[in-house]
Design an enzyme around this catalytic site. Structure first.
Site, short mmCIF file in Angstrom:
data_model
loop_
_atom_site.label_atom_id
_atom_site.label_comp_id
_atom_site.label_asym_id
_atom_site.label_seq_id
_atom_site.Cartn_x
_atom_site.Cartn_y
_atom_site.Cartn_z
N LYS A 14 -10.17 10.84 -0.20
CA LYS A 14 -9.35 9.75 0.84
C LYS A 14 -9.65 11.18 1.93
O LYS A 14 -8.21 11.41 2.66
CB LYS A 14 -8.00 9.44 0.71
CG LYS A 14 -7.75 7.76 1.81
CD LYS A 14 -6.13 7.50 2.03
CE LYS A 14 -6.05 7.50 3.01
NZ LYS A 14 -4.47 6.96 3.19
N GLY B 22 2.92 3.55 6.75
CA GLY B 22 4.86 2.74 6.73
C GLY B 22 5.49 1.84 8.55
O GLY B 22 6.64 1.86 8.20
N ALA C 95 -3.21 1.31 4.66
CA ALA C 95 -1.50 1.46 5.23
C ALA C 95 -1.04 -0.57 5.98
O ALA C 95 -2.18 -0.86 6.74
CB ALA C 95 -1.71 2.24 6.46
N GLY C 96 -0.04 -0.18 6.43
CA GLY C 96 0.58 -0.95 6.73
C GLY C 96 1.09 -2.48 6.23
O GLY C 96 1.95 -3.72 7.01
N ASN D 109 1.49 2.76 0.11
CA ASN D 109 2.62 3.62 -0.62
C ASN D 109 3.64 2.42 -0.45
O ASN D 109 5.00 2.16 -0.89
CB ASN D 109 2.65 4.74 0.34
CG ASN D 109 3.13 6.01 -0.58
OD1 ASN D 109 2.66 6.90 0.16
ND2 ASN D 109 4.01 5.48 -1.30
N THR D 110 4.46 3.10 0.98
CA THR D 110 5.75 2.63 1.67
C THR D 110 6.57 1.57 1.25
O THR D 110 7.46 0.95 0.81
CB THR D 110 5.75 2.67 2.84
OG1 THR D 110 4.58 3.69 3.96
CG2 THR D 110 6.96 2.73 3.98
C1 DXP Z 1 -0.59 6.81 0.86
C2 DXP Z 1 -1.30 6.62 1.46
O1 DXP Z 1 -3.03 7.40 1.98
C3 DXP Z 1 -0.98 7.01 3.42
O2 DXP Z 1 -1.01 7.67 4.08
C4 DXP Z 1 -1.35 4.81 3.30
O3 DXP Z 1 -2.06 4.99 4.35
C5 DXP Z 1 -0.28 4.01 3.24
O4 DXP Z 1 0.33 3.84 4.01
P1 DXP Z 1 1.86 2.78 3.99
O5 DXP Z 1 2.83 3.78 3.06
O6 DXP Z 1 1.85 1.60 4.83
O7 DXP Z 1 1.21 1.53 2.85
#
Ligand code: DXP
Length: 258
Positions: free
Chosen positions: A100, A161, A187-188, A209-210
């Site tokens: 990635k 995040g 993300a987001g 992730n977050t």
């Molecule tokens: C885990 C990872 O690769 C992060 O850089 C990703 O872009 C996830 O973003 P969030 O934490 O907003 O889900």
């Protein structure tokens, strides 16, 4: 309708789960492992720069490599050079060639630097990496990344995040319409309905992730995300009913008692 055959393909791998999960921000190894398992993910991403290779009990060692495909990422890289160097190191360590690519343009917003991303993607593709680039939700950038040979495009839903959910569904739709490779929203995402919307729009998968790691109960959110993605995908396949601005009775009116 069974979902058993609703698989997708990424760089020659056949996958059932449409959730790719990150490994940062968890409390400890136990929570990390439990959330990965509950999410049903088959691919997990690891920020290489945040792995302390000097310590034996590091993040990489928490991941069962016989169960998950490891997707190293370049989180924390601000230039193409940084990202390329980081991934070359991953290759030397035998971590993976499926990567990635994340090149950040600004530490406050964490928005991607598309110019540096395109530059790094070119170098990495020339060196034989299988590149999954994180980018803005810009159809033109996604088209360029696809034309270069990336294996998927990963437009953001919102800043990393932020948990804001999909900020521009119209752009995501345009990206999906033109793409011949998987479109993975990355993300987001903030909650399960965001992930479901991504799938309803026709995305191939979602990376997050977050939203899981920082939920009040991460394990429950991992399950919610898994289920939200399955529900959104089923809704996409089922096809939404035509919408209308006036009502339409649910029961037939013919033969109604006067
Ligand atoms: C885990 C990872 O690769 C992060 O850089 C990703 O872009 C996830 O973003 P969030 O934490 O907003 O889900």
């Amino acid at each position: 309708m069974s979902d058993t055959h609703d698989t997708w393909t990424l760089a020659g791998r056949t996958l059932t789960s449409r959730l790719i999960i990150g490994t940062g921000k968890y409390k400890d190894a136990e929570e990390t492992r439990a959330c990965l398992a509950a999410s049903g993910a088959e691919i997990v991403t690891v920020a290489l720069r945040r792995v302390d290779l000097k310590v034996k009990d590091n993040l990489l060692s928490w991941i069962d490599r016989s169960r998950y495909t490891l997707l190293p990422n370049t989180a924390g890289c601000y230039t193409a050079d940084d990202a390329v160097r980081t991934l070359r190191l991953a290759r030397e360590l035998g971590i993976a060639d499926l990567v990635k690519l994340e090149v950040i343009g600004d530490p406050r917003t964490l928005l991607p630097d598309n110019e540096e991303t395109l530059k790094a993607a070119k170098i990495l593709l020339d060196e034989g990496f299988v590149v999954l680039p994180y980018c803005t939700d810009d159809p033109i950038v996604c088209r360029k990344l696809e034309a270069m040979g990336c294996a998927a495009v990963m437009p953001l839903a919102a800043p990393i995040g932020s948990g804001l959910g999909i900020r521009n569904p119209h752009n995501i739709r345009l990206i999906i319409e033109q793409a011949k490779i998987p479109v993975i929203v990355d993300a987001g995402v903030g909650t399960a309905s965001d992930a479901a919307i991504a799938m309803e729009l026709g995305c191939t998968a979602v990376l997050m992730n977050t939203a899981v790691a920082h939920a009040q109960v991460p394990l429950l959110m991992a399950e919610a995300m898994r289920d939200g993605i399955v529900a959104g995908r089923k809704a996409f396949r089922a096809g939404r009913m035509p919408t209308r601005v006036i009502g339409s009775a649910s029961s037939p009116t013919a033969g109604m008692i006067e």
